[in-house]
Structures are given as structure tokens and as C-alpha cells.
Design an enzyme around this catalytic site. Structure first.
Site, PDB file in Angstrom:
ATOM      1  N   TRP A 187      -9.962  29.689  -7.725  1.00  0.00           N
ATOM      2  CA  TRP A 187     -10.625  30.639  -6.817  1.00  0.00           C
ATOM      3  C   TRP A 187     -12.043  30.193  -6.502  1.00  0.00           C
ATOM      4  O   TRP A 187     -12.543  30.388  -5.392  1.00  0.00           O
ATOM      5  CB  TRP A 187     -10.635  32.027  -7.455  1.00  0.00           C
ATOM      6  CG  TRP A 187     -11.312  33.090  -6.645  1.00  0.00           C
ATOM      7  CD1 TRP A 187     -10.766  33.858  -5.668  1.00  0.00           C
ATOM      8  CD2 TRP A 187     -12.684  33.521  -6.747  1.00  0.00           C
ATOM      9  NE1 TRP A 187     -11.693  34.735  -5.156  1.00  0.00           N
ATOM     10  CE2 TRP A 187     -12.884  34.549  -5.803  1.00  0.00           C
ATOM     11  CE3 TRP A 187     -13.754  33.138  -7.543  1.00  0.00           C
ATOM     12  CZ2 TRP A 187     -14.109  35.195  -5.638  1.00  0.00           C
ATOM     13  CZ3 TRP A 187     -14.978  33.775  -7.382  1.00  0.00           C
ATOM     14  CH2 TRP A 187     -15.146  34.795  -6.431  1.00  0.00           C
ATOM     15  N   HIS A 188     -12.715  29.566  -7.476  1.00  0.00           N
ATOM     16  CA  HIS A 188     -14.099  29.145  -7.275  1.00  0.00           C
ATOM     17  C   HIS A 188     -14.215  27.955  -6.331  1.00  0.00           C
ATOM     18  O   HIS A 188     -15.262  27.768  -5.703  1.00  0.00           O
ATOM     19  CB  HIS A 188     -14.744  28.799  -8.616  1.00  0.00           C
ATOM     20  CG  HIS A 188     -15.186  29.989  -9.405  1.00  0.00           C
ATOM     21  ND1 HIS A 188     -14.338  30.674 -10.245  1.00  0.00           N
ATOM     22  CD2 HIS A 188     -16.378  30.632  -9.474  1.00  0.00           C
ATOM     23  CE1 HIS A 188     -14.991  31.679 -10.804  1.00  0.00           C
ATOM     24  NE2 HIS A 188     -16.225  31.679 -10.351  1.00  0.00           N
ATOM     25  N   GLY A 189     -13.179  27.140  -6.256  1.00  0.00           N
ATOM     26  CA  GLY A 189     -13.274  25.978  -5.375  1.00  0.00           C
ATOM     27  C   GLY A 189     -11.988  25.173  -5.373  1.00  0.00           C
ATOM     28  O   GLY A 189     -11.235  25.174  -6.353  1.00  0.00           O
TER      29      GLY A 189
END
Length: 488
Positions: free
Chosen positions: A333-335
Site C-alpha cells: 500500500w505504501h508503494g
């Protein structure tokens, strides 16, 4: 248009005058905020603000259909449609290039195994896909609404404009926190009441956020951390270690500083967000860390992913697997990169190990509250360094860069350069030292200072904010904080 820019403060003051004038007329106030929020998002992502409107429209209609559907199969179909729309948009804008690049690499590997020459080019050319700002936040926020309606925990809103207000509310739009509909919606229909205490608390949070984001985070990032991670082999292991510590402070001050400003601005509008960061580096266990770090995200992952996978209800082995899957997806989700998956896997493994130890050794506790002082100190040191190890790969541009940082720390430490480092990076060293000193202060200190500011007269509170903005802009003009700019 970030909260730490002069442009935003200029526009917010003008917006706030109109907001106060409309506080007693609910519909006009909601429409006014929606228009400003869409303009705010337009300044960040241009025409892609229409994507935000589409998300709000689709989930509003789906939630209405959910409420009108009785058959379980029909309700599952509606919530599945919401998942497909929201996660599909997120996958396209954020993960298309990552998935295609991964598939190409897998195809090339399989081809080499079977002696087949790769078809087409061997280097993937990324597609030109614009990533709308904050899409990860508003899709998760909108998903929580439809899932809560599906679970029967929330009644759907009747007016589309009300739901658009919830999804587009500008303080939490770009970088969170992720606000639950059941916490937010009841507040939006109340007449905003901003007491002297609320005003003081809001201004206090805005000032703290400005100092964290615009002074500590931006300065140590530009003047030290970025240099280390751009070329770790040019620096000693000691400098790389300080760079890792510096990045741990930088990312905390960046995320929590922006959250503080968002929470403070929302308070000035009569809306209260939940705390999003609670001195996470004071955690004595990795479990406690995730109860203090990015709380709105960690609780979202727990409530809508971990529990949906079965949580801890299907045996211990399944619990460990669920923890790992949740954190792997949390990392993604962060990257869109393997290093974010590695970061998530590290935290998932650490959570699983801690859960295992608690299941087999009663002396292991979920948090440090019930530990002896010595054990708590040891727990804080271990947890902090596990987290810092993960931050190295989170920050590094490539996996190789991350391993270069670690290799320098263990093979070329050279502690004798410490005095030269302090002389050469005096301001950076003092900011890192001061930032951690403030972070590890006892909670009573923050409570006392916050109470003092909250009880101060309104003009004094406004003076605090004015002085903070002047300081930040003055730092910019002196080229100390290059990322802060004042534009009209």
C-alpha cells in the site's frame, strides 16, 4: 498545495471567514466546504479531482443499494463491486507499472530456464500513468464506509453532497489520517462550535506540525539523509548509521507533522479527528509500535483486512499467516516496489514472532506498560532498531542501495570520524538530537504544555501561530528549509 505553504494559509484564512459565516446553515456550509475541498484537490492533482468525485458517487450509490438489498448474495455482490472499483482504480494508477515489470521479469526468468530467448525488449519502459495525490487514502476511507454499511454498522447517507463532504474533506484528503465514517458523519451535521480550548488545541497542533514537517523533517532530509541514501558507499558506516537514525526521525516528523496539522485544521472547523501518531518510538514491542504508528492505517488494516482474513480465530499458525499477509499488503500500500514488500514482510515477521513469544512465554507482554523499567528500556531499544532496519529499505531507492547502507555500517564503521561529523553537520546533529529528545519526553510534559497553550487567551494563541508561520517562511528565505515556499 501542502499545509506547510504560505499559499495554503493565505487561502485558508479567506476560506475560514466564509466558513464561520455559514456555520449555522448546514447545507450551505457543507456545499461551501465541498467546493473548497475540490479546489484544494484540484491544486494537487488537476483534472483528476474528477476521480475523487467518481469514487464518492459510486460508493454513495452502492451503499444505498446495499441498504435496499435483503438477500445475502445480493449484498455480497454490491460490496464486491465497491471493492473492484476502489481497488481497481488503486491498482491501475499505482501498481500497473510494477505488475507489468514484475511479469516481464518472471517471463524472462522462465525463458532463461527453458532456453527461450526473450520476446521484445529486455528493459521495461514504464507507462506514463499519473498518480493522483492521496488516492491510497480516499479509496481506503471510502471502502470503510461501504464495508461498514455491508456489516450493518452504519446507515447510508441520504444525500450525495453529504457523502462527497466526507470523502473530500480537505484536512485529511492528501495524506490522511484515514477517518472512519462512523466517527466523522455525526460531527458534520452539528453546528461547529470552536471554544477557546478547541482553538488553542488546534493552533498548538498546527504549530507542532509546522515545526516537525517544515523545520526538522525537511532540513535533515535535504542536508543529510538524502545525501547518505543517494550514495551510501561514499560515507562511513557511522554516517550511514546516523543517516538511518535521521531518516527514522524524518519520516516520523513528516507523517506525524502533517497529521498534526490536519487534526489541528479540522479542529478549527469543529471536526475532531482521532490521534494518528502517539510517540511510536517509545514502544517496547513491535505490537505496541503498530498501536502508536499511523494509527488510522494500522486500525484500518486490522479491522478490514486482518479480521476479514480470520484474525486470530482460526488457530495460531493461521494467525501468523494472517499477520504476514496483512503487513505484506500494508507494505505494498505504501508503494509499488519490492522494497516496500520487504519492509512489510519484516514487520509481519516481527509481529508473528512477538505473537509466538507471547503464546509460549507468559513474561512477554503486548506493550511496555506492565514491564519492569529495565525490561521496558531494553524493549524500546530492540524495537527501535528493528524499525530502523526496516526504514533503511523503505527509504532506499533500490534494494542494492539498502544493502549498501547495511554493509557500510558493519564493515566500514570508523567511529573516529564522529567529531568531524558533528563539526561538519552541526545543525543536522542538533536537530536530530533535539527531535529525539522531544519525542522521548514523558507524556506529562506534552500534556502540561498543551494545557497551558489551550488555556491562553485567543489573541496569544493566534500570535503563536503567526510567529510559527513567520519563522518557517523566514527559514525558507534564508535557504535553510528549501522545500518550504511562499507563492500566490
Amino acid at each position: 498545495m501542502l499545509f506547510s505553504t504560505g499559499l495554503f494559509f493565505f487561502l485558508f484564512i479567506a476560506f475560514y471567514i466564509g466558513y464561520r459565516a455559514l456555520r449555522h446553515t448546514t447545507t450551505a456550509r457543507i456545499l461551501y466546504v465541498v467546493l473548497f475541498s475540490l479546489y484544494f484537490y484540484y491544486k494537487s492533482s488537476g483534472v483528476w479531482f474528477l476521480l475523487l468525485v467518481f469514487t464518492a458517487t459510486s460508493d454513495f450509490l452502492i451503499a444505498r443499494a446495499l441498504a435496499a438489498t435483503v438477500r445475502p448474495a445480493g449484498r455480497k455482490a454490491w460490496v464486491a463491486l465497491s471493492l473492484v472499483i476502489n481497488l481497481g482504480m488503486l491498482a491501475y494508477f499505482k501498481y500497473t507499472n510494477f505488475l507489468l515489470q514484475t511479469l516481464l521479469a518472471i517471463g524472462q526468468s522462465m525463458g532463461s530456464w527453458f532456453g527461450v530467448a526473450p520476446v521484445g525488449g529486455t528493459v521495461y519502459e514504464p507507462l506514463d500513468i499519473f498518480l493522483p495525490v492521496g488516492i491510497s487514502f480516499f479509496t481506503f476511507q471510502s471502502l470503510s464506509y461501504t464495508i461498514d454499511v455491508y456489516r450493518g454498522e452504519l446507515q447510508p447517507l441520504r444525500r450525495w453532497i453529504d457523502y462527497l463532504f466526507y470523502v473530500s474533506f480537505f484536512p485529511g484528503l492528501v495524506a490522511g489520517p484515514i477517518v472512519r465514517a462512523r466517527d466523522f458523519i455525526p460531527q458534520m451535521f452539528r453546528t461547529p462550535v470552536v471554544t477557546r480550548e478547541t482553538l488553542g488545541e488546534g493552533l498548538y497542533l498546527i504549530i507542532c506540525g509546522l515545526l516537525k514537517k517544515s523545520v526538522i523533517s525537511d532540513y535533515i532530509s535535504v542536508n543529510f539523509v538524502d545525501r547518505i541514501f543517494d550514495a551510501p558507499t561514499l560515507y562511513t558506516g557511522l554516517e550511514n548509521l546516523v543517516g538511518a537514525y535521521g531518516y527514522a526521525l524524518q519520516i516520523y516528523c513528516d507523517f506525524s507533522g502533517y497529521s498534526d496539522m490536519a487534526i489541528g485544521i479540522a479542529l478549527l472547523l469543529g471536526i475532531r479527528f482521532n490521534t494518528n501518531f502517539d510517540s511510536p518510538y517509545q514502544s517496547a514491542t513491535i505490537t505496541e509500535f503498530w498501536r502508536r504508528w499511523h494509527i488510522s492505517l494500522s486500525t484500518w488494516l486490522k479491522d478490514y483486512l486482518y479480521i476479514s482474513l480470520g484474525g486470530n480465530r482460526r488457530g495460531r499458525v493461521r494467525t501468523y499467516v494472517n499477520l504476514m499477509l496483512t503487513m505484506l499488503l500494508g507494505g505494498l500500500w505504501h508503494g509499488a516496489s519490492g522494497r516496500f514488500i520487504l519492509w512489510g514482510g519484516l514487520h509481519g515477521a516481527a509481529l508473528a514472532v512477538h505473537k509466538f513469544m507471547m503464546n509460549h512465554f507468559p513474561s512477554f507482554r503486548p506493550t511496555g506498560d506492565t514491564m519492569s523499567p529495565l525490561r521496558r528500556v531494553c524493549g524500546v531499544l530492540i524495537t527501535f532498531h528493528v524499525v530502523c532496519f526496516g526504514w533503511i529499505f523503505f527509504r532506499a531507492d533500490t534494494m542494492a542501495t539498502g544493502w549498501d547502507v547495511i554493509r557500510q555500517i558493519f564493515t566500514a564503521f570508523h567511529p573516529e570520524v564522529f567529531s568531524q561529523f558533528v563539526v561538519g553537520y552541526t545543525e543536522v546533529f542538533l536537530l536530530i538530537l533535539g527531535g529525539y529528545a522531544i519525542h522521548f519526553m514523558p507524556r506529562v510534559v506534552d500534556t502540561t504544555v498543551r494545557g497551558w497553550v489551550t488555556q491562553s487567551p485567543t489573541l496569544v494563541q493566534a500570535l503563536y501561530l503567526t510567529v510559527a508561520i513567520i519563522i518557517v517562511l523566514q527559514l525558507k528565505s534564508a535557504d535553510i528549509v528549501p522545500f518550504i515556499y511562499f507563492q500566490f
